[in-house]
Design a protein around this motif. Structure first.
Motif, PDB file in Angstrom:
ATOM      1  N   ILE A  16     -63.323 -35.854 -32.890  1.00 49.37           N
ATOM      2  CA  ILE A  16     -64.119 -34.956 -34.051  1.00 49.37           C
ATOM      3  C   ILE A  16     -65.339 -34.320 -33.531  1.00 49.37           C
ATOM      4  N   GLY A  43     -62.936 -35.680 -40.692  1.00 45.86           N
ATOM      5  CA  GLY A  43     -61.984 -36.458 -39.964  1.00 45.86           C
ATOM      6  C   GLY A  43     -61.491 -37.789 -40.478  1.00 45.86           C
ATOM      7  N   LEU A  52     -60.045 -28.982 -37.066  1.00 50.55           N
ATOM      8  CA  LEU A  52     -61.279 -28.852 -37.957  1.00 50.55           C
ATOM      9  C   LEU A  52     -61.294 -27.686 -38.666  1.00 50.55           C
ATOM     10  N   PHE A  98     -63.888 -41.248 -32.723  1.00 51.42           N
ATOM     11  CA  PHE A  98     -64.537 -39.801 -33.160  1.00 51.42           C
ATOM     12  C   PHE A  98     -65.377 -39.058 -32.265  1.00 51.42           C
ATOM     13  N   THR A 106     -69.970 -31.105 -36.814  1.00 47.82           N
ATOM     14  CA  THR A 106     -68.923 -31.994 -37.226  1.00 47.82           C
ATOM     15  C   THR A 106     -69.331 -33.129 -38.143  1.00 47.82           C
TER      16      THR A 106
END
Lengths: 372, 372
Positions: free
Chosen positions: B48, A141, B73, B44, B32
Motif C-alpha cells: 500500500i 488497504g 489505490l 503494507f 497512502t
C-alpha cells in the motif's frame, strides 16, 4: 465603503520603480475584462474592472490593497466566485488573496453551514464543555471488518466523531456500500455500551455521478454527517450535500495545500475559512501548528476566527485541528482556542497500540484540559 | 521496472543531515496509509505504501525520486487519482510532482480526448498546414449583441476557434441560453461569407446542476466544441462532456496557477499535460513564455510534448498557447513547436482596434510563418 460590493484584499509584491496603483489595476483587469486598458467600454473601468479602495505599503515592496467589484460578476455561482477570487492571477507570483468581503445580497445565495458548530455539538452531548474529539478509521488497504473494528474501538474509547480516512474512498478493499453500514453498526454498538453518541462520518468523496447514491447509503445507515474533500471533487460539492440529506459536512483539505502557501495563493483563513464555510462546510479540517506540516500560530488564529466569528446570516463552522496533533499538545490548544473546536488525532492514537485505551486517554486529557 | 504499477516522480528538497530515502518513505506514507511506520500491517510497507524505485541527488539537497504504487489505490476514480498524485503532500513545501506513469489497465479507465488534435483539425480544414488560430469574445460585462458582433468579426477575419472568454459564464449581462445561439449564428453567418469553418466554443463552466442543460443548448446551437475551466468546477468535469454530446473540450487553466509553480505543486507537463489529457481535454490552454506570465521555454517544451506525444491508447491533445501571445511572436512559436498546435491571441487583437482586420493580419502571419 460601499457594503453592497464585493471586496477582495490582496498582498502584492511591487518591484521598486513600479507603480503599485498600476499593478493593482492590472490585477483587477486580469480578474475581470482580461484585456489591456482601452480595449473595453470606458465606463467598465469603474464598473466591471472594479475600484481600488485602498492601497498601502506594508513593507518594502509589499503592498496591501483592497479592490471592490460588482456582485453581478459572481451572482450565486461557485465557479464565478472562485474565478473572481483567484482566477488568472493564480499564475502570477507575488499576488496573494488575503481578504474577502461579500455583500449580504450575495451571502444569501450560498448555503453556508446547515448544521454549523452548534448543531454538530448538539449531536454529541457527551462533549459539552470541551473540544470535540475526532479520529479516523485507517489505513486504506484494510478490509471492511478491520475498519469497522477500528471504528468500534475508537467509539468505545469515547471519540466523538469517527471519520473514514480521507484516502479511503471507493477502493475495492472496502467498498462504500459494504463499509458504511458495517462501520455505522460498529459505532452504534459501542454507543449502546458507553451511553455516548459517537458519530461515524463516511467519506463520500468520489465520482460526482455516484454522490447521490453514496449519500442515500449514508442516510440509510443512520449516519448524521459525512467527510468530503472539496479540492478533489470541486468546491461546489459542498453546496450539494446538506439540505437534501440532513447530513452535516466535514471538509478535508487534501490536494488544496499549494493554494494556501504564504506570499501566493489564497490565505488559509480566506480559502479554508470563509470560502468553505460559505459554500456549506459545517466543519473544516486544517493543519495545526507544531505538527508535521509547517503552519504558524498566527495563520491558525486567523483561520479559527474566520470559521467561528459572526458573519451576517452564515452560521459558525467547527474548526477541526489535525495534521499531527498529539495528545501532549491538547492543553496548549484549549488555552489558545477554547473549547468550541475539535481536535483530530489519528497517528498519535494508532502509535500507542491499543486504540481504545489510547482514545480513552485522549478524551480524558481533553476533559482535564478543559476543566483547567 | 513493473509496468503494471503507478509510478510518480518527485523532486524533493532534503535538508543536509537528513536521509533522502527516509524522506521519500514519509512522502509515500503521507499519500497512502497516512500513519507512522509500525501502525499498519507490515506487508503494507511494500504493497500500500509503495516502493521507492529510484532515488538520486540531482543538485545539492534536491533529490529526484520515483515511487511506485498499487493501481488499486486509484481504480478508475478521478478523486482517488488526484489524492494519490498530490493529496496531503500538497501541504508540504519542497515536494513537487514531476512525473506520472499509469499502467495501461488504468489508462483504459479514463476517457482521454475523444476528438483529440486530429479531429479538431478536421473540423477546421482551412487551417491545414499551419497552427490553428484561437481568440475570444470578451470582455465580461458586454451584452449578447456585442459579444455576437465580436464573434462575427473574429470569424470574418479568419479565426478558427472563437471561444467565450473564460470569465464570461452565467452573468446576467449575457445569459448562456441567449448568448450561445446568437454567437453561434454570428459565426455561421461569417462562415457562409468566408467559406471557412470557424467554430464557436461556448464556456459551459458553471454550476454542475446546469451542465447537462448547457450542453444541450450548445448542441442545439450547432456548436462542435466547448470551453470549460476544470479547476473551477472540479477536474472530473472533463470526463463528463465528450461522449454523450459529441463535443470537443478545450480546458482553461484559471484558478489552477498556484498548483503549477516551480519547486512545489505539480509540474505543468504533468497536471496541464498528462492529467487533463487523460481526463478528456481535447485541447489545453496554457501560458506561453514571453507573455504576461512567467513561464520558461523548457516548461513549455515539456508541456507541449506531454500533450502531443504517443501515449498508449490516449489520443494526442491540441496545445493552445495563450496568455499574452502577440502576433509578432508567431514565427518563433512555429519554429519551435511546429504547426500541430494552436495560438490563442486575445488582447493582442483587441488592441489594434479593428478586430476583423487584426484577426486577418494574425491569420496571414500564421500562414506566412508556417510556409517557412
Amino acid at each position: 465603503m460601499n457594503q453592497q460590493r464585493i471586496r477582495i484584499g490582496y498582498h502584492v509584491a511591487v518591484p521598486s520603480g513600479h507603480s503599485a496603483e498600476s499593478q493593482l489595476r492590472a490585477v483587477a483587469r486580469e480578474q475581470t475584462v482580461e484585456l489591456p486598458a482601452g480595449c473595453y467600454p470606458p465606463e467598465f473601468e469603474r464598473t466591471i474592472v472594479g475600484q481600488v479602495e485602498s492601497l498601502e505599503e506594508e513593507a518594502e515592496g509589499l503592498w496591501r490593497a483592497t479592490v471592490s467589484y460588482d456582485p453581478d460578476l459572481v451572482g450565486g455561482s461557485v465557479p464565478q466566485l472562485l474565478n473572481l477570487l483567484y482566477g488568472n492571477v493564480s499564475f502570477q507570483p507575488g499576488v496573494e488573496v488575503v481578504a474577502l468581503h461579500l455583500p449580504p445580497s450575495l451571502l444569501e445565495r450560498y448555503p453556508g453551514p446547515r448544521f454549523g458548530l452548534a448543531r454538530i455539538r448538539a449531536l454529541a452531548p457527551q462533549a459539552a464543555g470541551r473540544p470535540l474529539v475526532v479520529s479516523a478509521a485507517k489505513p486504506v488497504g484494510l478490509g471492511v471488518a478491520d475498519l469497522a473494528a477500528r471504528c468500534e474501538a475508537l467509539a468505545l474509547g469515547g471519540v466523538d466523531l469517527i471519520k473514514d480516512d480521507h484516502g479511503v474512498m471507493g477502493q475495492a478493499w472496502a467498498p462504500f456500500p459494504e463499509r458504511v453500514p458495517r462501520c455505522a453498526e460498529a459505532v452504534e454498538r459501542a454507543n449502546r455500551a458507553t451511553g455516548r453518541a459517537s458519530c461515524y462520518l463516511p467519506n463520500v468523496t468520489g465520482p460526482i455521478d455516484g454522490l447521490e447514491e453514496r449519500l442515500s447509503v449514508t442516510r440509510a445507515a443512520g449516519c448524521r454527517g459525512v467527510l468530503v474533500s472539496p479540492f478533489l471533487m470541486g468546491l461546489e460539492v459542498l453546496t450539494r450535500i446538506g439540505d437534501a440529506h440532513d447530513l452535516f459536512v466535514m471538509a478535508h483539505p487534501t490536494f488544496g495545500g499549494a493554494m494556501v502557501q504564504r506570499g501566493r495563493g489564497i490565505a488559509p483563513d480566506v480559502l479554508l475559512g470563509r470560502v468553505l464555510r460559505l459554500l456549506g462546510a459545517d466543519a473544516v479540517i486544517f493543519l495545526a501548528p507544531g505538527g508535521r506540516f509547517p503552519i504558524s500560530e498566527e495563520e491558525t488564529d486567523a483561520l479559527v476566527t474566520s470559521l467561528r466569528e459572526p458573519w451576517e446570516s452564515v452560521a459558525p463552522a467547527l474548526p477541526v485541528a489535525g495534521g499531527g496533533v498529539t495528545p501532549g499538545r491538547v492543553r496548549d490548544w484549549v488555552a489558545r482556542h477554547g473549547v468550541e473546536s475539535a481536535l483530530l488525532v489519528g497517528g498519535g492514537l494508532y502509535q500507542q497500540g491499543d486504540l481504545e485505551a489510547a482514545a480513552r486517554r485522549l478524551v480524558e486529557a481533553v476533559e482535564e484540559a478543559s476543566r483547567g
